[in-house]
Design an enzyme around this catalytic site. Structure first.
Site, PDB file in Angstrom:
ATOM      1  N   ALA A  85      40.018  30.057  48.941  1.00  0.00           N
ATOM      2  CA  ALA A  85      39.523  28.805  48.369  1.00  0.00           C
ATOM      3  C   ALA A  85      38.407  28.213  49.224  1.00  0.00           C
ATOM      4  O   ALA A  85      37.357  27.814  48.701  1.00  0.00           O
ATOM      5  CB  ALA A  85      40.670  27.812  48.217  1.00  0.00           C
ATOM      6  N   PHE A 123      47.048  32.463  43.289  1.00  0.00           N
ATOM      7  CA  PHE A 123      45.641  32.634  42.939  1.00  0.00           C
ATOM      8  C   PHE A 123      44.871  33.025  44.194  1.00  0.00           C
ATOM      9  O   PHE A 123      44.854  32.279  45.180  1.00  0.00           O
ATOM     10  CB  PHE A 123      45.099  31.342  42.316  1.00  0.00           C
ATOM     11  N   VAL A 160      47.296  28.374  45.658  1.00  0.00           N
ATOM     12  CA  VAL A 160      45.920  28.837  45.810  1.00  0.00           C
ATOM     13  C   VAL A 160      45.740  29.265  47.262  1.00  0.00           C
ATOM     14  O   VAL A 160      46.027  28.488  48.179  1.00  0.00           O
ATOM     15  CB  VAL A 160      44.928  27.708  45.453  1.00  0.00           C
ATOM     16  N   CYS A 161      45.281  30.487  47.474  1.00  0.00           N
ATOM     17  CA  CYS A 161      45.074  30.987  48.834  1.00  0.00           C
ATOM     18  C   CYS A 161      44.027  30.124  49.536  1.00  0.00           C
ATOM     19  O   CYS A 161      42.895  29.999  49.065  1.00  0.00           O
ATOM     20  CB  CYS A 161      44.610  32.443  48.794  1.00  0.00           C
ATOM     21  N   ILE A 162      44.393  29.548  50.653  1.00  0.00           N
ATOM     22  CA  ILE A 162      43.504  28.609  51.335  1.00  0.00           C
ATOM     23  C   ILE A 162      42.248  29.297  51.872  1.00  0.00           C
ATOM     24  O   ILE A 162      41.151  28.755  51.754  1.00  0.00           O
ATOM     25  CB  ILE A 162      44.244  27.820  52.441  1.00  0.00           C
TER      26      ILE A 162
END
Length: 130
Positions: A81, A38, A76-78
């Site tokens: 995010a 994501f 989830v791409c940090i």
């Protein structure tokens, strides 16, 4: 066939629903999903704070249930995010924020996870985006 799926659009976008339906169909057809990644606005799908209108499908809850039911790798791409205020407990503490809105089954990680998934899978499918 092994698929890696990247979602770039928010949970209320039609492409998010298409991505979920594709993932469900892929598993039902005997295929494997090596990773769901994501990115960009797609990180909103992992937020516990997304509340859709009562007459709309709660795609965030659908994604969460799907990942848990099939024990998939939901990354989830940090960077994306953090930019959008999607934080797990560790990042909320690190940045002095009062609350976290990301929890299991989601995992915060970097773009290297997308690269690795693309190398591992037979196909990388991307949904949404500009």
């Amino acid at each position: 066939m092994k698929f890696a799926i990247a979602l770039f659009s928010a949970s209320h976008a039609p492409s998010s629903r298409r991505a979920l339906r594709f993932a469900q169909a892929a598993l039902a057809g005997g295929h494997e999903i090596v990773r769901l990644f994501f990115y960009q606005d797609g990180v909103h799908s992992a937020s516990n704070n997304v509340i859709p209108p009562q007459d709309e499908l709660d795609l965030s809850a659908e994604w969460r249930a799907f990942i848990q039911a099939h024990q998939l790798d939901g990354v989830v791409c940090i960077a994306a995010a953090l930019r959008r205020g999607v934080l797990n407990e560790e990042e909320a503490r690190r940045y002095g924020r009062s609350a976290a809105n990301l929890e299991a089954p989601w995992e915060l990680s970097g773009l290297g996870q997308l690269h690795e998934a693309a190398q591992t899978a037979d196909r990388l499918l991307c949904f949404g985006g500009p």
